[in-house]
Design a protein around this motif. Sequence first.
Motif, PDB file in Angstrom:
ATOM      1  N   VAL A   4       0.788  -1.217  -0.035  1.00  8.73           N
ATOM      2  CA  VAL A   4      -0.012  -0.085   0.039  1.00  8.73           C
ATOM      3  C   VAL A   4       0.946   1.443   0.087  1.00  8.73           C
ATOM      4  O   VAL A   4       1.562   1.287   0.728  1.00  8.73           O
ATOM      5  CB  VAL A   4      -1.055   0.031   1.252  1.00  8.73           C
ATOM      6  N   LEU A   5       0.751   2.034  -0.896  1.00 10.68           N
ATOM      7  CA  LEU A   5       1.427   3.486  -0.842  1.00 10.68           C
ATOM      8  C   LEU A   5       0.426   4.563  -0.637  1.00 10.68           C
ATOM      9  O   LEU A   5      -0.611   4.591  -0.990  1.00 10.68           O
ATOM     10  CB  LEU A   5       2.086   3.660  -1.988  1.00 10.68           C
ATOM     11  N   VAL A   6       0.947   5.285   0.342  1.00  8.25           N
ATOM     12  CA  VAL A   6      -0.011   6.513   0.748  1.00  8.25           C
ATOM     13  C   VAL A   6       0.505   7.793   0.439  1.00  8.25           C
ATOM     14  O   VAL A   6       1.878   7.951   0.688  1.00  8.25           O
ATOM     15  CB  VAL A   6      -0.010   6.537   2.433  1.00  8.25           C
ATOM     16  N   VAL A   7       0.187   8.595  -0.522  1.00  9.99           N
ATOM     17  CA  VAL A   7       0.526   9.665  -1.015  1.00  9.99           C
ATOM     18  C   VAL A   7      -0.331  10.777  -0.323  1.00  9.99           C
ATOM     19  O   VAL A   7      -1.646  10.979  -0.661  1.00  9.99           O
ATOM     20  CB  VAL A   7       0.811   9.919  -2.337  1.00  9.99           C
ATOM     21  N   GLY A   8       0.254  11.233   0.791  1.00 10.62           N
ATOM     22  CA  GLY A   8      -0.569  12.496   1.579  1.00 10.62           C
ATOM     23  C   GLY A   8       0.046  13.415   2.615  1.00 10.62           C
ATOM     24  O   GLY A   8       1.067  13.616   2.286  1.00 10.62           O
ATOM     25  N   ALA A 133       0.232  -2.253  -4.756  1.00 13.61           N
ATOM     26  CA  ALA A 133      -0.845  -2.860  -5.040  1.00 13.61           C
ATOM     27  C   ALA A 133      -2.124  -2.081  -5.044  1.00 13.61           C
ATOM     28  O   ALA A 133      -3.272  -1.942  -5.671  1.00 13.61           O
ATOM     29  CB  ALA A 133      -1.072  -4.121  -4.218  1.00 13.61           C
ATOM     30  N   VAL A 134      -2.041  -1.045  -3.825  1.00  9.05           N
ATOM     31  CA  VAL A 134      -3.277  -0.111  -3.885  1.00  9.05           C
ATOM     32  C   VAL A 134      -2.503   1.460  -3.222  1.00  9.05           C
ATOM     33  O   VAL A 134      -1.592   1.343  -2.646  1.00  9.05           O
ATOM     34  CB  VAL A 134      -3.957  -0.543  -2.640  1.00  9.05           C
ATOM     35  N   LEU A 135      -2.899   2.331  -4.191  1.00  8.28           N
ATOM     36  CA  LEU A 135      -2.538   3.747  -3.927  1.00  8.28           C
ATOM     37  C   LEU A 135      -3.707   4.527  -3.022  1.00  8.28           C
ATOM     38  O   LEU A 135      -4.778   4.224  -3.734  1.00  8.28           O
ATOM     39  CB  LEU A 135      -2.332   4.505  -5.177  1.00  8.28           C
ATOM     40  N   THR A 155      -2.622   1.077 -10.982  1.00 10.77           N
ATOM     41  CA  THR A 155      -2.837  -0.078  -9.910  1.00 10.77           C
ATOM     42  C   THR A 155      -4.175   0.620  -9.383  1.00 10.77           C
ATOM     43  O   THR A 155      -4.746   1.651  -9.829  1.00 10.77           O
ATOM     44  CB  THR A 155      -1.902  -0.015  -8.952  1.00 10.77           C
ATOM     45  N   THR A 156      -4.858  -0.347  -8.292  1.00 10.35           N
ATOM     46  CA  THR A 156      -5.800   0.315  -7.827  1.00 10.35           C
ATOM     47  C   THR A 156      -5.817   1.492  -6.927  1.00 10.35           C
ATOM     48  O   THR A 156      -4.881   1.541  -6.057  1.00 10.35           O
ATOM     49  CB  THR A 156      -6.451  -0.918  -6.674  1.00 10.35           C
ATOM     50  N   VAL A 157      -6.638   2.536  -7.196  1.00 17.27           N
ATOM     51  CA  VAL A 157      -6.427   3.854  -6.797  1.00 17.27           C
ATOM     52  C   VAL A 157      -7.883   3.932  -5.746  1.00 17.27           C
ATOM     53  O   VAL A 157      -8.854   3.868  -6.331  1.00 17.27           O
ATOM     54  CB  VAL A 157      -6.540   5.048  -7.735  1.00 17.27           C
TER      55      VAL A 157
END
Length: 284
Positions: A4-8, A133-135, A155-157
Motif C-alpha cells: 500500500v502506498l499512501v501519498v498524503g 498494489a493499492v494507492l 494500480t488500484t486507486v
Amino acid sequence: MSRVLVVGSLNADLVVRTERFPGPGETVAGEDLTVGPGGKGANQAVAAARLGAGAGVGVGMVGAIGDDDHGRTVRDAVAAAGADVDRVAVRAGTATGTAVITVDAAGDNTIVVSPGANATLGPEDLPAFDDVAVLTLCLEIPTPTVLAAARAAGTTVLLNLSPYAPVPPELLDATDVLVVNEHEAALLGEHPVPRSVVTRGAAGCEVHDADRDTVSTVEAMRVEPVDTTGSGDAFLAAVAVRLAAGDDLVDAARYAVRAGALAVTVAGAQLPPVGDDERIRFGL
C-alpha cells in the motif's frame, strides 16, 4: 509482498479536550494542550502498517514536512509503525503542517488545518509505482499532485474526498474506489466512480458497486467512543490493506468498520499498536 502506498499529508496535531464546543464569539474552558503526530496521510500510513503487518502487506509513505521538531516527530511516528518514509521530503524554511483539534465530551471533534509543507508536495515528488498494489489518496495535499498520482499509478486507486473540495472530473475518472462520508457524498452528488463506500459513523457503511448493480450495508460495531479523530483514516487504511491482500470490496469494508471501531476507543489521531487482545475483540 503486496504494498500500500499512501501519498498524503503529515501534520502536527494540537489537541484540546473540552466539555462542549464553543459557539461563535464564545470562550470555553479546555484541558491541557497535547501535541502529537497526525495528518490524514500519516494517520493512514500508520494504520495500514499496523493492520497490514500480519497480512504480508507493506506500506510506504510519500509526503512533505518542514525541517522542524514537528516534522521529525510525525515522520518518526510513521516509521515506528513500520512504514517506509524514504519518500517523505524535508522542506527547509517551511513549517510542518498543523491541525488544531477540539474534542468534546462525546468524543466528536472540530478540526482546522494549516497545510504548511503539505502544500509544497508536487508531481515531481512522486515515485514509480512498480511495486504498488493499492494507492491511497486524500485532499490535504494539492489536487494537481493527487491527480498526477492517480493517473500514473497503474494500480488500484483508493480516493478519500476529505477534507471535501470540488475535484476535476479527471480525478474521479482515474479512481477505482471512492470513499466518502454521508456529508461528502451529498456534496458530491452523482459521480462516475463505479465502486464506492459511503461511511455512516455508528451506522456502519454502504458499499456501492455499479458494475454489479448492488448496494451492500455493513453494520458497525457498538463501542463507547473516546475520540473520533482519525477513525476515518483507520477505516480507509483498513480497506486499502484488505484490497491489497486480495479481499473484495465488501469484505474489505467489513474489516474496515472494525478497525474504525477500534480507532474511536482511544484518544489521538493515529491507530495504536494492535495487540492480540484487540485483534480478537475487534475481529482484526
